[in-house]
Design a protein around this motif. Structure first.
Motif, mmCIF file in Angstrom:
data_model
loop_
_atom_site.group_PDB
_atom_site.id
_atom_site.type_symbol
_atom_site.label_atom_id
_atom_site.label_comp_id
_atom_site.label_asym_id
_atom_site.label_seq_id
_atom_site.Cartn_x
_atom_site.Cartn_y
_atom_site.Cartn_z
ATOM 1 N N ASN A 100 -88.874 46.418 9.152
ATOM 2 C CA ASN A 100 -87.803 46.298 10.141
ATOM 3 C C ASN A 100 -88.288 46.665 11.542
ATOM 4 O O ASN A 100 -89.486 46.867 11.771
ATOM 5 C CB ASN A 100 -86.605 47.161 9.727
ATOM 6 N N ILE A 101 -87.361 46.785 12.441
ATOM 7 C CA ILE A 101 -87.666 46.986 13.863
ATOM 8 C C ILE A 101 -88.410 48.291 14.131
ATOM 9 O O ILE A 101 -89.087 48.434 15.161
ATOM 10 C CB ILE A 101 -86.355 46.927 14.693
ATOM 11 N N THR A 102 -88.353 49.262 13.217
ATOM 12 C CA THR A 102 -89.072 50.525 13.431
ATOM 13 C C THR A 102 -90.584 50.298 13.481
ATOM 14 O O THR A 102 -91.307 51.068 14.135
ATOM 15 C CB THR A 102 -88.748 51.548 12.325
ATOM 16 N N LEU A 103 -91.072 49.252 12.834
ATOM 17 C CA LEU A 103 -92.499 48.933 12.887
ATOM 18 C C LEU A 103 -92.910 48.546 14.308
ATOM 19 O O LEU A 103 -94.011 48.863 14.765
ATOM 20 C CB LEU A 103 -92.830 47.802 11.918
ATOM 21 N N VAL A 104 -92.020 47.848 14.999
ATOM 22 C CA VAL A 104 -92.293 47.469 16.384
ATOM 23 C C VAL A 104 -92.298 48.701 17.277
ATOM 24 O O VAL A 104 -93.118 48.815 18.199
ATOM 25 C CB VAL A 104 -91.258 46.447 16.874
ATOM 26 N N GLU A 118 -98.151 53.223 19.674
ATOM 27 C CA GLU A 118 -99.612 53.156 19.536
ATOM 28 C C GLU A 118 -100.246 52.533 20.779
ATOM 29 O O GLU A 118 -101.296 53.001 21.261
ATOM 30 C CB GLU A 118 -99.980 52.345 18.293
ATOM 31 N N GLU A 119 -99.627 51.480 21.294
ATOM 32 C CA GLU A 119 -100.168 50.819 22.476
ATOM 33 C C GLU A 119 -100.040 51.716 23.710
ATOM 34 O O GLU A 119 -100.920 51.709 24.584
ATOM 35 C CB GLU A 119 -99.453 49.487 22.714
ATOM 36 N N LEU A 120 -98.959 52.483 23.802
ATOM 37 C CA LEU A 120 -98.807 53.433 24.914
ATOM 38 C C LEU A 120 -99.884 54.506 24.834
ATOM 39 O O LEU A 120 -100.427 54.948 25.860
ATOM 40 C CB LEU A 120 -97.413 54.062 24.891
ATOM 41 N N GLU A 121 -100.205 54.944 23.619
ATOM 42 C CA GLU A 121 -101.247 55.949 23.412
ATOM 43 C C GLU A 121 -102.586 55.451 23.951
ATOM 44 O O GLU A 121 -103.372 56.216 24.516
ATOM 45 C CB GLU A 121 -101.377 56.271 21.924
ATOM 46 N N LEU A 124 -92.903 39.340 12.790
ATOM 47 C CA LEU A 124 -93.378 40.682 13.120
ATOM 48 C C LEU A 124 -94.606 40.591 14.012
ATOM 49 O O LEU A 124 -94.759 41.379 14.958
ATOM 50 C CB LEU A 124 -93.699 41.452 11.833
ATOM 51 N N GLU A 125 -95.467 39.629 13.764
ATOM 52 C CA GLU A 125 -96.670 39.469 14.576
ATOM 53 C C GLU A 125 -96.319 39.139 16.020
ATOM 54 O O GLU A 125 -96.931 39.665 16.971
ATOM 55 C CB GLU A 125 -97.552 38.370 13.975
ATOM 56 N N GLU A 126 -95.340 38.274 16.224
ATOM 57 C CA GLU A 126 -94.906 37.944 17.588
ATOM 58 C C GLU A 126 -94.316 39.167 18.276
ATOM 59 O O GLU A 126 -94.515 39.386 19.479
ATOM 60 C CB GLU A 126 -93.877 36.813 17.534
ATOM 61 N N SER A 127 -93.607 39.976 17.521
ATOM 62 C CA SER A 127 -93.012 41.194 18.076
ATOM 63 C C SER A 127 -94.088 42.208 18.427
ATOM 64 O O SER A 127 -93.957 42.950 19.414
ATOM 65 C CB SER A 127 -92.019 41.795 17.072
ATOM 66 N N TYR A 128 -95.160 42.265 17.640
ATOM 67 C CA TYR A 128 -96.281 43.156 17.943
ATOM 68 C C TYR A 128 -96.941 42.762 19.270
ATOM 69 O O TYR A 128 -97.320 43.623 20.071
ATOM 70 C CB TYR A 128 -97.316 43.095 16.824
ATOM 71 N N ARG A 129 -97.101 41.462 19.500
ATOM 72 C CA ARG A 129 -97.686 41.017 20.771
ATOM 73 C C ARG A 129 -96.816 41.460 21.944
ATOM 74 O O ARG A 129 -97.315 41.885 22.995
ATOM 75 C CB ARG A 129 -97.821 39.490 20.778
ATOM 76 N N THR A 130 -95.520 41.363 21.747
ATOM 77 C CA THR A 130 -94.587 41.773 22.798
ATOM 78 C C THR A 130 -94.649 43.278 23.016
ATOM 79 O O THR A 130 -94.569 43.751 24.159
ATOM 80 C CB THR A 130 -93.156 41.354 22.421
ATOM 81 N N ALA A 131 -94.804 44.053 21.951
ATOM 82 C CA ALA A 131 -94.919 45.509 22.075
ATOM 83 C C ALA A 131 -96.123 45.875 22.938
ATOM 84 O O ALA A 131 -96.058 46.785 23.772
ATOM 85 C CB ALA A 131 -95.030 46.143 20.699
ATOM 86 N N LYS A 132 -97.225 45.163 22.753
ATOM 87 C CA LYS A 132 -98.415 45.421 23.562
ATOM 88 C C LYS A 132 -98.153 45.098 25.030
ATOM 89 O O LYS A 132 -98.553 45.852 25.939
ATOM 90 C CB LYS A 132 -99.591 44.596 23.057
ATOM 91 N N ALA A 133 -97.479 43.968 25.284
ATOM 92 C CA ALA A 133 -97.169 43.587 26.660
ATOM 93 C C ALA A 133 -96.261 44.629 27.316
ATOM 94 O O ALA A 133 -96.464 45.006 28.481
ATOM 95 C CB ALA A 133 -96.509 42.208 26.682
#
Length: 404
Positions: free
Chosen positions: A230-234, A240-243, A382-391
């Motif tokens: 679910n969204i908690t993974l994002v 992690e990306e902020l770290e 989820l993969e698309e959401s991960y890319r957005t999390a990095k951005a």
């Protein structure tokens, strides 16, 4: 014989003239019908355009198909059934009153209420409050608003709770709007919110009011809800990306339906508000608060192609029931503008929600740098959401560094 021939020719000419007159009459009738048809089509087009423009600003109204008063229906019957009219006490009904009613339903303007003429241009109005796109971007469509899960959109709003918290906040415009009073029992050993905390001192807190929001690609149920994927993974990926940028982040992965006894969805923000208050009370260096969600709009409205890769678009939601909402909007605008510069099309914009369209506070009274972020939609991956999390992490880190 010659006279008979002339008479015959004259008769034929007369008959031809009559036929020509008749033909011209048909032609005029045809042209009139054609013009009326064209006018009708144009009016339908104008009406459709107006309806589209109105729905882009105001998505919670049924327009010209709701609120037909009983007296109006009785009046319509009375126009055709005199006996019915003679046995009923009816309000005066006329085509003019019907026209006024239609005008009000299609345009939300009442000729009997002058204030309605300016209501649609005002953020708050005694007539109606609007939920609108505050700031658009390359990836925004004003006609496509954020959408709640269909099975949850009918849940009642906890107005009593909202009134209580807003009474607590009042109209305080102090220089530190994100300061939260600490309860006596929390002063010595404040409670830590359930979740994942970074080794560095956190400056960002990430949580999920609707923590089970998932995607069709990860679930097989109709509402795309999951206890694991679910969204908690994002949220964890964002931390992690902020770290990686040197920013400490704390993530709450609390599963409210199991953590809260007698859980009720309409109290969601009441439950998550406690989580945010505990986080702020236990970490005095927290600066940013993000509530990550997943929108329910279709993929075509929530996906961006950037440099050959697909991303889950983001929508920043501002609760305008918060007296200090403009401070939160200013914070969201910084992120939105950075995304526009570096990831054109990734941001759908900043959407303002008021008391007519949901909770409209979203715990944003607790911090001036708090924002609700819709990451992608129900058909994203989820993969698309991960890319957005990095951005998101990239631009948040840049904002943090620029502000020292």
């Amino acid at each position: 014989m010659e006279r008979e021939l002339k008479l015959t020719v004259a008769t034929e000419r007369w008959n031809s003239a009559e036929e020509w007159k008749e033909l011209k009459g048909y032609a005029k009738t045809f042209m009139l019908l054609m013009l009326l048809s064209m006018t009708f089509v144009i009016l339908i087009g104008i009406g459709s355009y107006m309806r589209h423009e109105i729905s882009a600003k105001q998505t919670t109204y049924g327009l010209a198909t709701v609120d037909i008063k009983q007296s109006a229906l009785q009046g319509m019957l009375a126009e055709e059934l005199p006996y019915y009219a003679s046995n009923q006490k009816l309000d005066t009904f006329s085509l003019s009153s019907l026209g006024l009613w239609l005008l009000e339903k299609v345009t939300n303007v009442s000729l009997l209420d002058p204030a309605s003429l300016v209501a649609s241009e005002m953020l708050y109005s005694s007539v109606e409050e609007q939920s609108t796109l505050i700031h658009g971007g390359e990836g925004s469509d004003p006609a496509i608003a954020p959408q709640d899960d269909k099975n949850m959109s009918l849940a009642p709003i906890d107005d009593e709770y909202l009134d209580e918290l807003l009474a607590e906040v009042g109209n305080d415009n102090s220089s530190e709007p994100d300061e939260v009073p600490v309860a006596p029992e929390q002063e010595e050993e404040p409670a830590q919110p359930q979740g994942v905390e970074s080794a560095a001192k956190p400056v960002a807190f990430i949580y999920h009011t609707h923590n089970r929001e998932s995607w069709n690609s990860e679930t097989s149920n109709d509402d795309a809800q999951s206890t694991k994927n679910n969204i908690t993974l994002v949220g964890q990926r964002l931390a992690e990306e902020l770290e990686k940028h040197g920013l400490g982040a704390m993530v709450s992965d609390t599963d409210y339906p199991t953590a809260v006894p007698d859980y009720e969805w309409e109290y969601s923000y009441k439950y998550s508000r406690k989580t945010v208050k505990e986080a702020i009370a236990s970490n005095d260096e927290l600066q940013y608060v993000f509530d990550l969600h997943r929108d329910s709009q279709a993929r075509k409205y929530t996906t961006a192609e950037i440099n050959g890769e697909s991303y889950a678009q983001v929508y920043f939601i501002i609760g305008q029931r918060n007296p200090n909402w403009k401070e939160n909007e200013a914070f969201a605008l910084k992120i939105h503008e950075k995304l526009e510069e570096q990831y054109p099309g990734l941001s759908r914009g900043i959407w303002g929600k008021n008391a007519n369209s949901g909770n409209a506070e979203y715990n944003q009274t607790l911090s001036s740098q708090s924002v609700l972020i819709e990451v992608g939609g129900i058909d994203n991956t989820l993969e698309e959401s991960y890319r957005t999390a990095k951005a998101l992490a990239d631009v948040i880190a840049q904002i943090h560094q620029s502000e020292g």
